[in-house]
Design a protein around this motif. Structure first.
Motif, mmCIF file in Angstrom:
data_model
loop_
_atom_site.group_PDB
_atom_site.id
_atom_site.type_symbol
_atom_site.label_atom_id
_atom_site.label_comp_id
_atom_site.label_asym_id
_atom_site.label_seq_id
_atom_site.Cartn_x
_atom_site.Cartn_y
_atom_site.Cartn_z
ATOM 1 N N GLU A 1 15.017 75.170 43.207
ATOM 2 C CA GLU A 1 14.411 74.570 42.705
ATOM 3 C C GLU A 1 14.213 73.436 42.645
ATOM 4 N N TRP A 2 14.009 72.165 42.969
ATOM 5 C CA TRP A 2 14.138 70.534 43.636
ATOM 6 C C TRP A 2 12.687 69.947 42.864
ATOM 7 N N LEU A 3 12.637 69.489 41.406
ATOM 8 C CA LEU A 3 11.615 69.177 40.426
ATOM 9 C C LEU A 3 11.938 67.134 40.831
ATOM 10 N N VAL A 4 10.557 66.712 40.463
ATOM 11 C CA VAL A 4 10.585 64.671 40.832
ATOM 12 C C VAL A 4 9.627 64.627 39.108
ATOM 13 N N ARG A 5 10.692 63.724 38.869
ATOM 14 C CA ARG A 5 9.821 63.459 37.694
ATOM 15 C C ARG A 5 10.051 61.883 37.157
ATOM 16 N N ILE A 6 8.814 61.664 36.731
ATOM 17 C CA ILE A 6 8.698 60.040 36.824
ATOM 18 C C ILE A 6 9.046 59.767 35.210
ATOM 19 N N GLU A 7 10.426 58.586 35.365
ATOM 20 C CA GLU A 7 10.358 58.197 33.915
ATOM 21 C C GLU A 7 10.023 57.254 33.814
ATOM 22 N N ASP A 8 9.086 56.813 33.582
ATOM 23 C CA ASP A 8 7.964 56.107 32.888
ATOM 24 C C ASP A 8 7.859 55.765 31.627
ATOM 25 N N LEU A 9 9.241 55.309 30.963
ATOM 26 C CA LEU A 9 9.558 55.053 29.509
ATOM 27 C C LEU A 9 9.236 53.512 28.906
ATOM 28 N N ASP A 10 9.332 52.374 30.281
ATOM 29 C CA ASP A 10 9.542 51.170 30.096
ATOM 30 C C ASP A 10 8.682 50.933 30.558
ATOM 31 N N PRO A 11 6.899 50.678 30.133
ATOM 32 C CA PRO A 11 6.259 49.832 30.876
ATOM 33 C C PRO A 11 6.387 48.768 31.342
ATOM 34 N N PRO A 12 7.301 47.535 30.436
ATOM 35 C CA PRO A 12 7.268 45.984 31.195
ATOM 36 C C PRO A 12 8.387 45.928 32.362
ATOM 37 N N ARG A 13 9.326 46.523 32.651
ATOM 38 C CA ARG A 13 9.917 46.803 33.574
ATOM 39 C C ARG A 13 8.735 48.028 35.128
ATOM 40 N N GLU A 14 7.777 48.317 34.901
ATOM 41 C CA GLU A 14 7.843 48.788 35.614
ATOM 42 C C GLU A 14 6.559 47.651 36.493
ATOM 43 N N ALA B 1 14.335 55.746 24.017
ATOM 44 C CA ALA B 1 15.665 55.715 25.155
ATOM 45 C C ALA B 1 15.952 56.978 26.336
ATOM 46 N N TYR B 2 16.049 56.583 27.335
ATOM 47 C CA TYR B 2 16.367 57.022 28.166
ATOM 48 C C TYR B 2 17.205 58.187 27.667
ATOM 49 N N ASN B 3 18.187 57.890 27.092
ATOM 50 C CA ASN B 3 19.229 59.450 26.908
ATOM 51 C C ASN B 3 18.006 60.746 26.307
ATOM 52 N N LEU B 4 17.596 59.983 25.578
ATOM 53 C CA LEU B 4 16.756 60.715 24.538
ATOM 54 C C LEU B 4 15.600 62.014 25.302
ATOM 55 N N ALA B 5 14.959 61.059 26.381
ATOM 56 C CA ALA B 5 14.047 61.430 26.803
ATOM 57 C C ALA B 5 14.820 62.618 28.657
ATOM 58 N N VAL B 6 15.701 61.556 28.941
ATOM 59 C CA VAL B 6 15.983 62.371 29.476
ATOM 60 C C VAL B 6 16.436 63.764 29.295
ATOM 61 N N VAL B 7 17.027 63.986 28.320
ATOM 62 C CA VAL B 7 17.728 65.746 27.373
ATOM 63 C C VAL B 7 16.502 66.562 27.724
ATOM 64 N N ILE B 8 15.951 65.845 26.771
ATOM 65 C CA ILE B 8 14.896 66.535 26.128
ATOM 66 C C ILE B 8 14.300 67.228 27.325
ATOM 67 N N ASP B 9 13.348 66.475 28.149
ATOM 68 C CA ASP B 9 13.130 66.920 29.457
ATOM 69 C C ASP B 9 14.079 67.922 30.342
ATOM 70 N N ASP B 10 15.213 67.797 30.300
ATOM 71 C CA ASP B 10 15.910 69.004 31.263
ATOM 72 C C ASP B 10 15.941 70.085 31.011
ATOM 73 N N ILE B 11 15.971 69.931 29.604
ATOM 74 C CA ILE B 11 15.894 70.926 29.029
ATOM 75 C C ILE B 11 14.783 72.246 28.845
ATOM 76 N N GLU B 12 13.667 70.861 29.157
ATOM 77 C CA GLU B 12 12.225 72.038 28.753
ATOM 78 C C GLU B 12 12.489 72.091 30.628
ATOM 79 N N GLN B 13 12.244 71.766 31.234
ATOM 80 C CA GLN B 13 12.915 71.970 32.527
ATOM 81 C C GLN B 13 13.110 73.113 33.113
ATOM 82 N N ASN B 14 14.615 73.458 32.257
ATOM 83 C CA ASN B 14 15.738 74.485 32.783
ATOM 84 C C ASN B 14 15.672 74.351 34.348
#
Length: 290
Positions: free
Chosen positions: A37-50, A170-183
């Motif tokens: 499977e190929w997933l898409v995740r929008i990493e909208d963690l930093d509103p000032p940069r969006e 922080a990016y590092n935290l969110a990306v790992v939590i999400d990758d774990i949850e999305q298997n």
């Protein structure tokens, strides 16, 4: 063996550019070549940069290039409670702590944080970041293309930030939590993200999960050596006539394309790429000048 799950995780700081397309295609071809499977995740963690409207532009561009995701899209902006719960758990257990050091202070101490606040037991306070106690430092990791990659010791041992002073996660935290949850089973991304890989593996280990495998793709850079990025005002890819850019991106990824493939339709080219992709074709370089 777990079924393969890959993902593409852009930040909505601008429309999709050629460098982002490389990451999207590489992750897509790898997933499909593995019958995954190929997933898409929008990493909208930093509103000032969006950039307003960037998410819809990115998704439209992916569809225009024949890259269709297999599950519902994750939006990190909708997952703050999950990230906060993990931080609170680590604060409670002593695995994380509050830190009042500024970037200027860290820079003055040699560029790496030296644990100044680790034993201070600071209470929650405005302007305090949260740092993770680095109990599982990673000094090297295996990349599926490049083999063993060393992590500098000061970086590996650093108690890094998991929640910023402004409260953003922080990016590092969110990306790992999400990758774990999305298997997610493998992360395929640009070589600009090699540096935080060790930290992310540490996060897997600290949270009691098996790390994913990693494959880093070459970066597209301009002649002065600057990475194509939204911050550098990289030009958006053409979504009205995608085939020429798609073919150019596939050549960048090392495909030996059959003569006349430009005359095929988009779906046929993508299908050919899925059937003929292999990691060995990727250039050995971390950066390629366009």
């Amino acid at each position: 063996m777990k079924a393969y799950t890959g993902r593409f995780a852009p930040s909505p700081s601008g429309p999709l550019h050629f460098g982002s397309l490389i990451a999207a295609l590489g992750s897509y071809f790898q997933a499909k070549a593995m019958q995954g499977e190929w997933l898409v995740r929008i990493e909208d963690l930093d509103p000032p940069r969006e950039m307003p409207g960037a998410t819809s532009l990115i998704l439209k561009a992916l569809e225009s290039y024949g890259l269709h995701w297999d599950r519902d899209i994750y939006y990190q902006s909708q997952r703050h409670d999950i990230y906060q719960a993990q931080i609170d758990e680590w604060l409670s257990s002593g695995q994380a702590y509050y830190c009042q050091c500024t970037r200027k202070q860290v820079k003055a101490s040699g560029g790496y944080y030296t644990g100044t606040c680790r034993e201070k037991k600071l209470p929650p306070g405005q302007g305090h970041a949260v740092r993770l106690c680095m109990t599982r430092p990673v000094y090297s990791f295996h990349d599926e293309k490049h083999g063993l990659i060393d992590v500098p010791e000061p970086l590996a041992r650093e108690d890094f930030i998991i929640q910023r002073r402004d409260g953003l996660f922080a990016y590092n935290l969110a990306v790992v939590i999400d990758d774990i949850e999305q298997n997610v089973t493998q992360v395929v991304r640009g070589a600009d993200l090699i540096e935080p890989t060790g930290r992310q593996i540490s996060l897997y280990q600290i949270s009691g999960h098996t790390p994913v495998s990693y494959l880093h793709l070459p970066l597209a850079v301009d002649s002065p050596g600057h990475k194509l990025s939204k911050q550098n005002h990289a030009q958006a890819i053409d979504i009205q006539n995608p085939v020429p850019t798609l073919v150019r991106a596939m050549v960048f990824l090392g495909f030996q394309l059959p003569q006349g493939i430009e005359a095929a339709n988009l779906a046929e080219i993508i299908d050919w790429g899925c059937r003929n992709w292999h990691i060995q074709q990727l250039p050995d370089k971390f950066e390629i000048i366009l």
